[in-house]
Each structure stands twice: as C-alpha cells, then as structure tokens.
Design an enzyme around this catalytic site. Structure first.
Site, mmCIF file in Angstrom:
data_model
loop_
_atom_site.group_PDB
_atom_site.id
_atom_site.type_symbol
_atom_site.label_atom_id
_atom_site.label_comp_id
_atom_site.label_asym_id
_atom_site.label_seq_id
_atom_site.Cartn_x
_atom_site.Cartn_y
_atom_site.Cartn_z
ATOM 1 N N LYS A 162 0.004 5.352 8.470
ATOM 2 C CA LYS A 162 0.721 5.519 7.201
ATOM 3 C C LYS A 162 -0.259 5.539 6.041
ATOM 4 C CE LYS A 162 2.154 2.184 4.821
ATOM 5 N NZ LYS A 162 1.735 1.402 3.610
ATOM 6 N N THR A 213 0.863 -1.182 0.000
ATOM 7 C CA THR A 213 0.000 0.000 0.000
ATOM 8 C C THR A 213 0.898 1.230 0.000
ATOM 9 O OG1 THR A 213 -1.780 -1.125 1.175
ATOM 10 C CG2 THR A 213 -1.781 1.280 1.240
ATOM 11 N N LYS A 269 -7.519 1.126 -2.888
ATOM 12 C CA LYS A 269 -7.113 0.757 -1.526
ATOM 13 C C LYS A 269 -7.342 1.925 -0.567
ATOM 14 C CE LYS A 269 -5.398 -1.549 1.919
ATOM 15 N NZ LYS A 269 -4.079 -2.183 1.948
#
Length: 286
Positions: free
Chosen positions: A239, A96, A171
């Site tokens: 993150k 990701t 995502k």
C-alpha cells in the site's frame, strides 16, 4: 495536560494512545471494532466513544492512525466524522496516506477553523510500544508547535519538514529507502546461506562496517530463522509503495528499484505471505 481523542487502535495506535494516558493526558478512543476500544479502556483507563465525532467533542487534539486514504476520509468527514465534533482543535494524522488526501483534508479543516498536521511515523510496532517513533510532520508552524509536545509522548524525534503534505512525502522517502535496504539484506543472507557460511557470524563482522543498517541489526537473525512476525505486514508495505510510485509519476521522479521490490513483495503475497512483515522478502530467494 490536554484533552485528546485517538482514532484507530491497530498495532501502532493502541500503544501510542497508551503513551498519551501514561503522560497524564485525558484520552477518549474510537476504533471501528469497538471490542478493541473496550480492551484499551480496561488496560489504560480513559473512555471510548461510538463515533469519531463523539470522541472528538471537546478535545484539544484529535490523533488518528488508521489504514489508508479512504479510512482517513471516513473518520474525518460526514455527520459522524471527527471534524463535525471539533472546535478550535488540531487534527494530527499519523496514518501513512497520499499527500493528495492530506492536502484535501487540511484545506477542509482550515475552512472550518481547525488545525491539521500530517505526522506519519516510522519505527514499527516496537517503536510504538517503546515510545521511540520517528515522526515526520507537515502543516503550518503554528499547528505543529501546538501538536509537538503531545506527539512527544511516543516520539524519539519529531520534526516539521514543510507545509501540508510534507510529512507524507518524507514518509515516502522512508519507505523507498527501506525497500532497497531489505532487498539487499535478503540477497546477502540468502547468498551466504547458499555459500555455506554462518550468516550470524558474517553479519557480526559486516554490520560494523559500511554495510551496517537498522534492518541488518534488527532483522537478520529472524530472517535466517524464517520468522516474519514483526507487525508491519507486506500488504501494508505494498500500500505504501503504491503511494510512493504514484507520487513519483506525478512529480517526474524515477524509482526503478522501488518498483522492482514492489513486485518482489507481490511474489511474497502470492506465496501466502500477506501478513508476513517486510523482512519476508528473503522467502523468494530460499
């Protein structure tokens, strides 16, 4: 069956690479900590390499699942990077990361005659171990069509959603949705506890109605017991949410709930919960 390289043997990559060998693929692994590679080979067979370049040499597909944008660049580029060892191959990135670094590396790969598919996953450690991940892909149709049968080794569903970067944007949508759901569940469970209700009994009822969700079904019991060891850490969620918020600024989207929940996760970090899983939002409310 294909000759593959897998770069990154963390909580997700380790079992994902294992599924590839179980399907009969020939796999060479690389991990920044070589002890992890040694353990993986002892368990699954295959081979390990000292650098991403060595792992990628002769591979038809190079799969990666590392930490962040900088980690991804480091395994792709430079004299020891995977791109230096690849020829007529497709790079499949399960990390990701930002859509920007995806497009940057995809362009470099294309200039070298290589394919590139961004393919971030959802389903957590359990999904990786059980081979039932949801995989969101971006890239050319041709590259995706080549990679999809390999990705199927650990996917429940895999779809191409657009050109390079589309998988990463999808995502981001996934993480945005999760952030709000987990906070709502945390508030409901904390409310019920303060009201003197049996949280498990209530969830048995409300999970069958409009309030039901994967988070409710799979996390309510451990949240009530203050157990937060499901693998996807708060540090990693922050993150991911940072990526979401930066992308929202770039495209002019509004993410007020996501921004708020990001700060709630910051509170959990301050409480020492950096390695707690994402359901630990409830800790703030108890």
């Amino acid at each position: 069956m294909a000759k593959l390289a897998f770069l990154g043997l963390g909580v997700m990559g380790y079992p994902m690479a294992g599924h590839l060998t179980a399907k009969g693929h020939q796999v060479v692994v690389y991990n920044r900590n070589p002890a992890k590679s040694t353990a993986w080979v002892a368990q699954h067979g295959g081979a390990s390499a000292a650098t991403p370049r060595e792992a990628a040499m002769g591979a038809e597909f190079v799969m990666a699942c590392v930490g962040n944008d900088d980690d991804l660049r480091s395994i792709c580029l430079g004299q020891d990077g995977a791109f230096a060892g690849m020829k007529d191959a497709v790079f499949v990135d399960h990390t990701t990361v930002s859509a920007a670094v995806t497009r940057e590396l995809s362009a470099i790969a294309a200039a070298q005659g290589l394919g590139f598919v961004d393919a971030p996953v959802s389903g957590g450690q359990a999904g990786a171990e059980n081979g039932v991940l949801s995989v969101m892909c971006g890239g050319t149709q041709s590259d995706y069509d080549k990679a999809e049968p390999v990705i199927a080794a650990y996917a429940r569903i895999c779809r191409r959603l657009g050109e390079s970067g589309a998988g990463q944007l999808a995502k981001m949508m996934n993480q945005i949705a999760i952030a709000g759901l987990v906070q709502g569940l945390a508030e409901a469970l904390a409310f019920g506890e303060k009201a003197g209700l049996d949280g498990e009994a209530v969830v048995e009822v409300i999970s069958q109605g409009a309030a039901g969700s994967w988070q409710m079904a799979n996390r309510h019991k451990t949240m009530l017991k203050d157990k937060f060891d499901h693998g996807f850490a708060v540090d990693w969620m922050r993150k991911d949410l940072k990526i979401c918020l930066e992308a929202a600024d770039q495209i002019g989207a509004s993410l007020p709930v996501t921004a708020l929940v990001d700060q709630f996760y910051k509170d959990v970090q301050r409480m020492g919960g950096n390695r707690n899983d994402t359901s630990s939002l409830i800790r703030r409310l108890k």
